[in-house]
Design an enzyme around this catalytic site. Structure first.
Site, mmCIF file in Angstrom:
data_model
loop_
_atom_site.group_PDB
_atom_site.id
_atom_site.type_symbol
_atom_site.label_atom_id
_atom_site.label_comp_id
_atom_site.label_asym_id
_atom_site.label_seq_id
_atom_site.Cartn_x
_atom_site.Cartn_y
_atom_site.Cartn_z
ATOM 1 N N ASP A 36 -26.292 11.085 -0.780
ATOM 2 C CA ASP A 36 -25.305 11.728 0.094
ATOM 3 C C ASP A 36 -24.835 12.993 -0.619
ATOM 4 O OD1 ASP A 36 -23.209 10.684 2.558
ATOM 5 O OD2 ASP A 36 -22.580 12.366 1.298
ATOM 6 N N ALA A 37 -24.671 14.063 0.136
ATOM 7 C CA ALA A 37 -24.311 15.358 -0.475
ATOM 8 C C ALA A 37 -22.903 15.331 -1.064
ATOM 9 C CB ALA A 37 -24.429 16.456 0.579
ATOM 10 N N PRO A 39 -20.632 13.947 -3.638
ATOM 11 C CA PRO A 39 -20.786 13.141 -4.862
ATOM 12 C C PRO A 39 -19.703 12.079 -5.042
ATOM 13 C CG PRO A 39 -20.688 15.512 -5.387
ATOM 14 C CD PRO A 39 -20.437 15.377 -3.927
ATOM 15 N N ARG A 91 -24.541 12.977 22.451
ATOM 16 C CA ARG A 91 -25.383 12.969 21.252
ATOM 17 C C ARG A 91 -26.210 14.257 21.186
ATOM 18 N NH1 ARG A 91 -25.608 7.941 23.551
ATOM 19 N NH2 ARG A 91 -24.901 6.153 22.323
ATOM 20 N N ASN A 123 -28.148 11.191 15.222
ATOM 21 C CA ASN A 123 -28.292 11.599 16.626
ATOM 22 C C ASN A 123 -28.371 13.113 16.776
ATOM 23 O OD1 ASN A 123 -28.352 9.302 18.345
ATOM 24 N ND2 ASN A 123 -26.275 8.826 17.710
ATOM 25 N N ASP A 151 -29.138 -0.112 22.369
ATOM 26 C CA ASP A 151 -28.786 -0.176 23.800
ATOM 27 C C ASP A 151 -29.254 -1.507 24.389
ATOM 28 O OD1 ASP A 151 -29.686 2.488 22.760
ATOM 29 O OD2 ASP A 151 -28.612 3.187 24.539
ATOM 30 N N ARG A 154 -26.957 -4.273 23.442
ATOM 31 C CA ARG A 154 -25.730 -4.186 24.255
ATOM 32 C C ARG A 154 -26.011 -4.739 25.678
ATOM 33 N NH1 ARG A 154 -24.563 1.851 21.875
ATOM 34 N NH2 ARG A 154 -23.001 1.245 20.322
ATOM 35 N N HIS A 178 -32.142 7.477 23.875
ATOM 36 C CA HIS A 178 -30.969 6.732 23.384
ATOM 37 C C HIS A 178 -29.785 7.595 23.785
ATOM 38 C CE1 HIS A 178 -28.025 4.662 21.042
ATOM 39 N NE2 HIS A 178 -27.891 5.641 20.165
#
Ligand code: LAC
Length: 318
Positions: A36-37, A39, A91, A123, A151, A154, A178
């Site tokens: 992840d950028a 830190p 999205r 997305n 979906d 659900r 989606h």
């Protein structure tokens, strides 16, 4: 697991961490690499997971904000990074922000794990799966999007609730985008092996088309509803993606509705479009796309969904 299994999760936000913790609790990998950028966020999440080590299967967790060599040799790379919908946003609105992010994420993932399967969750997942396919250079069977697996779960929940059965006994697929143009395959739903339309008649449950359309609309509105209430979705998508990871890494050859290269199926044409169809998944990624029956109306709606995705895709900067 017989062989050394490594999963990379890019993006340690609510979705990425829901996936990481379900992978840990289901003991799906020997090593998890987190990227992840941010830190501080990354170190916090890694430490917080490591502190649970005494209660979890022995899994090595490695991480880096920018050194993708920690992902080397991954079997499955799950990408959740990117802007997420704000209340009221669709999205498809997220596309350009997330494409520029993918230009930084996908090439190093592909470089360090040239034989991995890419699982896109960010997305708009259908267009971003296409982007990941182009940026990675991987064969299309190894580039999958989480698509309408969520979906469909659900859909199965809402249907089961309506007819008072267990969702596990409801076989039902939502296919296509989606998103807002997804397609409910009413004609192939079965409950305990009984086609749903006959089931509703047999059980004298009032069947009218409006009820079926209302249930599909509730599925399309699900994410908007949850985002308005808690700001984001995480648990449903987390369990949806870990079910896909389990099918792939344990080579279970189960059929899931996931984002695949759909050109040529059901008369879909006009470009390299990725959208969800029921596909058999295993260690090699997409083993095949099933030939599920569709009514003319259902396949027409599917082709319309493909055009919606291609329309957005055509706006991509080359
Ligand atoms: C949702 C997000 C993952 O449908 O698109 O919850």
């Amino acid at each position: 697991s017989a062989r050394h299994t490594k999963i990379t999760v890019v993006g340690v936000g609510n979705v990425g961490m829901a996936i990481a913790q379900t992978i840990l609790t289901q003991d799906l990998a020997d090593v998890i690499a987190l990227i992840d950028a941010n830190p501080e966020k990354l170190r916090g999440e890694m430490l917080d997971l490591q502190h649970a080590a005494a209660f979890l299967p022995r899994t090595t967790i490695v991480s880096s904000p920018d050194d993708y060599s920690v992902t080397r040799g991954s079997d499955l790379c799950i990408v959740t990074a990117g802007a997420r919908q704000n209340p009221g946003e669709s999205r498809l609105n997220l596309l350009q922000r997330n494409v520029s992010l993918f230009r930084k994420i996908i090439p190093p993932l592909a470089k360090y794990s040239p034989d991995a399967i890419l699982m896109i969750v960010s997305n708009p997942v259908d267009v971003l799966t296409y982007v990941a396919w182009k940026l990675s250079g991987f064969p299309s069977n190894r580039v999958i999007g989480s698509g309408t697996n969520l979906d469909s779960s659900r859909f199965r929940f809402l249907l089961a609730d309506h007819i008072q059965v267990n969702a596990q006994d409801v076989q039902a697929f939502i296919v296509g985008e989606h998103g807002d143009s997804s397609v409910a395959l009413w004609s192939s739903i079965s409950v305990g092996g009984v086609p749903v339309l006959n089931f509703l008649e047999q059980q004298r449950i009032p069947y009218e088309r409006k009820m079926l359309e209302d249930i599909h609309k509730a599925v399309v509105d699900s994410a908007y509803e949850v985002i308005n209430l808690k700001g984001y979705t995480s648990w449903a998508i987390g369990y949806s993606v870990s079910s896909l990871a389990r099918t792939i890494l344990r080579d279970q050859r189960k059929i899931h509705p996931v984002t695949v290269l759909a050109k040529g199926f059901y008369g879909i044409e006009g470009g390299d479009v990725f959208l969800s169809l029921p596909a058999q998944l295993g260690r090699g990624g997409v083993l095949g796309v099933t030939n599920i029956c569709m009514t003319d109306e259902e396949s027409r709606r599917l082709r319309s969904s493909a055009r919606t995705i291609l329309e957005v895709q055509s706006q991509l900067n080359p």
